[in-house]
Design a protein around this motif. Structure first.
Motif: not given
Ligand code: ADP
Length: 481
Positions: A9, A46, A147, A149, A176, A179, A205-207, A209, A212
């Protein structure tokens, strides 16, 4: 190109592994092979990203749009210079044909450049006042921490249009991506690093979902969530946003009708439809989906279309001449097969395709299908398919076509084909959708507002509307009496 991401990340100017050490395998949808393992965070990552974005906002929001434009334009050029490498990685993780991947990266670069320039034009207004002792104006200011997404179907385009607009507006970002497609996000990040983006301005941020997303919703410092994805997750975000009054921009998919009148060149439209419907395997929120064909040309259209669709080449995105790659995941493939199977129990007739291609042992492939004998109650009319199935319906006249086309909860894109000017005007005004293409299949572009009515979303991406999504308006009233 020097790849530095190492599947990590990027938070506060550094590539870091997930706080709790989480990892996720990344699967090639064409071969089912594991491409590698990516660092996979949670709510702790996050929180770090939001901290970094908060600190960076203090300075980034005070920079000029000219300064920000230089960075965005350098990032655009980096993407252009490295097109072959980054397109290759996009094919690996998404399965889409190489030509489509190259095209998508070109558009992503164009988005960075376009917003670099548009950021300079965020004019406010001077308003003549009703009182002699006052002066009034409206200025636009960066909204704050955003944010962002995004979904996997356009691994570069989806993030690029939101990142570029938010950065041009002077916001800082916690991004984000999906993934399923982190490689493209790493490349976008590297383009911005190469261009000199200061630490903390955009954090990747690779997290997981849900945690996050929850962390973003629960943190009052984050002023808006811009989301591209399913209506299901859109609703989770709408419910959660009420807790912290987080603003939302939502792009939530569609169920686009295509109305084909009986005055057109049937063969030409059938041929073009066979390409347009199956671009990116139908995994497109503006994908032409429900085909309403005038009863006078229905049989002819169905026959020509089935002929063209049966000739589409299915296979690896790297193979020359392939039109259709695999679906993104086994889950996505199964959901499309399930929908098709269900429609058969509702008496749908498969005119071509709909099976697993025999020549491909591995991968999430499906032979593109054309399906007839359907009505409005069919599962293929009611659901967003997001896969390579083209359902055909017929209609009697303009009113019947509009009633059927508008009979959906969604309202993103719609298409109509006619050579009659009056029909074109009436159908374009009668369709209850945010985007209408008349005699064309691609009614979108960097400079054009993209947004849906009804369940398809809130707000707009791209165009100047996309920039204003990330700016607050402020009225300044000055007393001079
Ligand atoms: P799909 O099911 O087609 O992948 P989603 O709407 O689930 O579409 O995914 C779009 C994006 O939303 C992805 O980045 C995904 O990780 C993210 N996402 C999924 N579930 C949530 C959630 N509960 N909160 C926030 N983001 C989510």
């Amino acid at each position: 190109m020097q790849a530095s991401h190492q599947n990590k990340q990027f938070i506060n100017g550094t590539w870091i592994t997930a706080v709790d050490g989480g990892e996720l395998p990344l699967v090639n949808p064409a071969t089912e092979e594991i491409l590698g393992h990516i660092s996979f965070g949670n709510e702790k990552d996050a929180a770090l990203a939001i901290d970094a974005a908060e600190a960076a906002f203090k300075t980034w929001s005070k920079t000029t749009p000219y300064y920000r434009a230089e960075i965005l334009k350098k990032a655009a050029n980096y993407l252009r210079d490295n097109l072959e490498t980054i397109a290759h990685d996009m094919v690996l993780e998404s399965g889409k044909p190489l030509l489509e991947a190259r095209g998508e990266w070109t558009v992503a670069a164009n988005l960075f450049e376009w917003y670099a320039e548009e950021g300079k034009r965020a004019y406010g207004r001077v308003i003549p006042t009703s009182r002699i002792d006052k002066r009034s104006s409206v200025i636009l200011q960066p909204m704050g921490i955003i944010g962002i997404i995004t979904a996997w179907n356009f691994p570069a385009y989806n993030p690029a249009r939101a990142w570029a607009a938010a950065l041009a507006a002077g916001c800082t970002v916690v991004a984000k991506p999906s993934e399923n497609t982190p490689l493209s996000a790493y490349h976008l990040m590297e383009a911005l690093i190469h261009a000199g983006l200061p630490p903390g301005v955009l954090n990747l941020l690779i997290a997981d979902a849900a945690p996050g997303g929850e962390a973003m919703l629960n943190d009052k410092r984050l002023k808006k969530i811009s989301f591209t994805g399913s209506a299901r997750v859109g609703k989770i975000l709408m419910d959660g946003a009420s807790r912290t009054h987080t603003k939302l921009s939502l792009e939530l998919g569609g169920n686009a009708p295509v109305v084909i009148f009986d005055d057109v060149d049937v063969d030409a439209i059938a041929k073009a439809a066979s390409i347009a419907r199956f671009r990116n395997n139908g995994q497109v929120c503006v994908a032409p989906q429900r085909f309403y064909v005038h009863k006078n040309i229905y049989d002819q259209f169905a026959e020509r279309l089935s002929g063209y669709v049966s000739q589409l080449k299915v296979g690896s995105g790297f193979e020359e001449g392939v039109n259709v790659g695999p679906l993104i995941t086994a889950r996505q493939r199964d959901s499309v097969f399930d929908l098709l199977t269900k429609s058969k129990t509702e008496r749908a007739e498969v005119l071509t395709g709909g099976n697993r291609p025999e020549h491909l042992e591995k991968g999430y492939f499906m032979q593109p299908a054309v399906v007839g004998n359907l009505d409005q109650s069919s599962s293929l009319a009611r659901n967003e398919i997001f896969g390579p199935v083209l359902p055909l319906f017929s209609f009697d006249d303009l009113d019947d076509a509009l009633a059927k086309a508008n009979d959906t909860e969604y309202g993103l894109a719609a298409y109509a084909f006619t050579d009659n000017l009056k029909t074109a005007i009436k159908v374009s005004e009668g369709l209850e959708f945010g985007i209408v293409g008349i005699n064309e299949w691609a009614p979108h572009g960097t400079e054009l507002p993209f947004g849906g009515w009804k369940y398809s979303g809130q707000g707009h991406e791209s165009g100047s509307e996309g920039l204003y999504e990330y700016m607050e308006k402020k009225l300044i009233s000055i007393g001079i009496g």
